[in-house]
Design a protein around this motif. Sequence first.
Motif, short mmCIF file in Angstrom:
data_model
loop_
_atom_site.label_atom_id
_atom_site.label_comp_id
_atom_site.label_asym_id
_atom_site.label_seq_id
_atom_site.Cartn_x
_atom_site.Cartn_y
_atom_site.Cartn_z
N SER A 150 0.87 -1.21 -0.10
CA SER A 150 -0.03 -0.08 -0.13
C SER A 150 0.78 1.26 0.05
O SER A 150 0.53 2.15 -0.80
CB SER A 150 -0.82 0.12 1.25
OG SER A 150 -1.75 1.13 1.35
N ALA A 151 2.13 1.25 0.77
CA ALA A 151 2.85 2.37 0.95
C ALA A 151 3.28 2.70 -0.57
O ALA A 151 3.71 3.78 -0.95
CB ALA A 151 3.88 2.24 2.00
N ASN A 154 1.10 4.29 -2.87
CA ASN A 154 0.85 5.55 -2.66
C ASN A 154 1.95 6.43 -3.11
O ASN A 154 1.88 7.49 -3.54
CB ASN A 154 0.47 5.73 -1.32
CG ASN A 154 -1.01 5.56 -1.00
OD1 ASN A 154 -1.84 6.35 -1.40
ND2 ASN A 154 -1.29 4.12 -0.45
N PHE A 187 -4.97 7.25 -1.42
CA PHE A 187 -4.43 7.33 0.09
C PHE A 187 -5.53 7.24 0.98
O PHE A 187 -5.53 6.69 2.21
CB PHE A 187 -3.86 8.59 0.07
CG PHE A 187 -3.09 8.87 1.52
CD1 PHE A 187 -2.13 8.57 2.06
CD2 PHE A 187 -4.01 9.93 2.27
CE1 PHE A 187 -1.66 8.57 3.24
CE2 PHE A 187 -3.65 9.95 3.77
CZ PHE A 187 -2.38 9.37 4.04
N SER A 190 -6.54 3.88 1.85
CA SER A 190 -5.42 3.09 2.41
C SER A 190 -5.30 3.35 3.92
O SER A 190 -5.13 2.40 4.74
CB SER A 190 -3.97 3.43 1.58
OG SER A 190 -4.09 3.24 0.34
N VAL A 191 -5.45 4.55 4.13
CA VAL A 191 -5.13 4.97 5.77
C VAL A 191 -6.31 4.97 6.39
O VAL A 191 -6.36 4.39 7.81
CB VAL A 191 -4.78 6.52 5.84
CG1 VAL A 191 -5.88 7.44 5.49
CG2 VAL A 191 -4.17 6.87 6.98
N GLU A 230 2.85 5.56 9.22
CA GLU A 230 3.84 5.54 7.96
C GLU A 230 2.98 6.20 6.83
O GLU A 230 3.74 6.98 6.24
CB GLU A 230 4.41 4.37 7.66
CG GLU A 230 5.62 3.89 8.78
CD GLU A 230 6.12 2.60 8.33
OE1 GLU A 230 5.53 2.02 7.38
OE2 GLU A 230 7.14 2.32 8.82
N HIS A 231 2.00 6.03 6.81
CA HIS A 231 0.89 6.48 5.54
C HIS A 231 0.85 7.94 5.92
O HIS A 231 0.69 8.74 4.71
CB HIS A 231 -0.24 5.77 5.55
CG HIS A 231 -0.41 4.50 4.74
ND1 HIS A 231 0.31 3.41 5.18
CD2 HIS A 231 -0.93 4.01 3.61
CE1 HIS A 231 0.39 2.41 4.16
NE2 HIS A 231 -0.33 2.78 3.31
N TRP A 232 0.50 8.20 7.10
CA TRP A 232 0.10 9.61 7.34
C TRP A 232 1.69 10.65 7.31
O TRP A 232 1.45 11.65 7.12
CB TRP A 232 -0.24 9.70 8.75
CG TRP A 232 -1.85 9.67 9.08
CD1 TRP A 232 -2.26 8.50 9.87
CD2 TRP A 232 -2.79 10.47 8.49
NE1 TRP A 232 -3.61 8.46 9.78
CE2 TRP A 232 -4.14 9.51 8.80
CE3 TRP A 232 -2.85 11.43 7.62
CZ2 TRP A 232 -5.38 10.14 8.39
CZ3 TRP A 232 -4.12 11.95 7.52
CH2 TRP A 232 -5.27 11.43 7.68
#
Length: 314
Positions: A150-151, A154, A187, A190-191, A230-232
């Motif tokens: 996912s990361a 993105n 995004f 995902s988050v 980590e996504h944020w």
Amino acid sequence: MGALAIAIPYVLFVWWFSTGTVLLLVGMSLRHDVLLKVGAAVLFVASLVGLAASSREASAAGAYCVFTCAILLWGAVEISLLAGWITGPRPQACPRDCTTVDRVWFALQATAYHEFALIATAGLAFAVTVGAPNQLGWWTFGAMLVLRQSAKINLFLGVRTLNDELLPSQVDFLRSYFARKPINALFPFSVTLATAAAAWLAVAAVGAESRFDALSYSLLAALVALGALEHWFMVLPMPVVDLWRWSVRAQAPMAPTPEPIVRPVLAVIPGGAAAAERPAVKSAAFLARQRLEDQFRQSYRDSKAASALGQDVS
């Protein structure tokens, strides 16, 4: 609740320390490549054996052991990518001005072998733990695989903060596949899914009937919550490179990503390809010296011309 309180600092430490250690080792691979390859292979085998053995223990010690082995197994595979050993059939920078379809295709080729290695390792982790009472190791590796994919997607689609300062020079070409945008359409999904999964696991940990189940859910909840964090980090103006500043000192300075070479028609002529691929970048000192030499030659020609004109007049 106590299991969750203990699991959070442990997962935080393992996440921070293991990430920094991988970056440190990869930075040292430029000087100790063979030694690191042997060490990574030993770590891979030892982690897989430890995963298989500890999955037979449905206890608190077994939960911590199997969780740690899964993290070490993941780290061994990540070293192979970051050190540039296992990347893809086209470990090159993305050409400029290519179409969206070509960019997707080039990105898949850049890391295809590594993605296959991750999937194969996930299969091995499942094979050595199937039927065991402790399935935390398989779920840990599976969660990391989903969160990391996912990361990566993105980063490819575009985020505000790339944090690509942590990317080792051996795989500097991967930078060309990252896009900088305020946000992308994937995004929010995902988050949201990562946050919801972390919340569900935390609730399951609080309501677990046994201490082992509570600890297992707690470790997974903390790990998935870090994945959401980590996504944020990708959309907030918060560069996180300082968290691992101690681990990137051993890395060599990163060279600029070379532009893809476009061979002209003259490249088929002997010597034409070398001339076409010769670097055209010149330093300011070189250009200044060249101007002085040109001025000196022009002055010399003018003086010779004036001298010859004087002789003709006489």
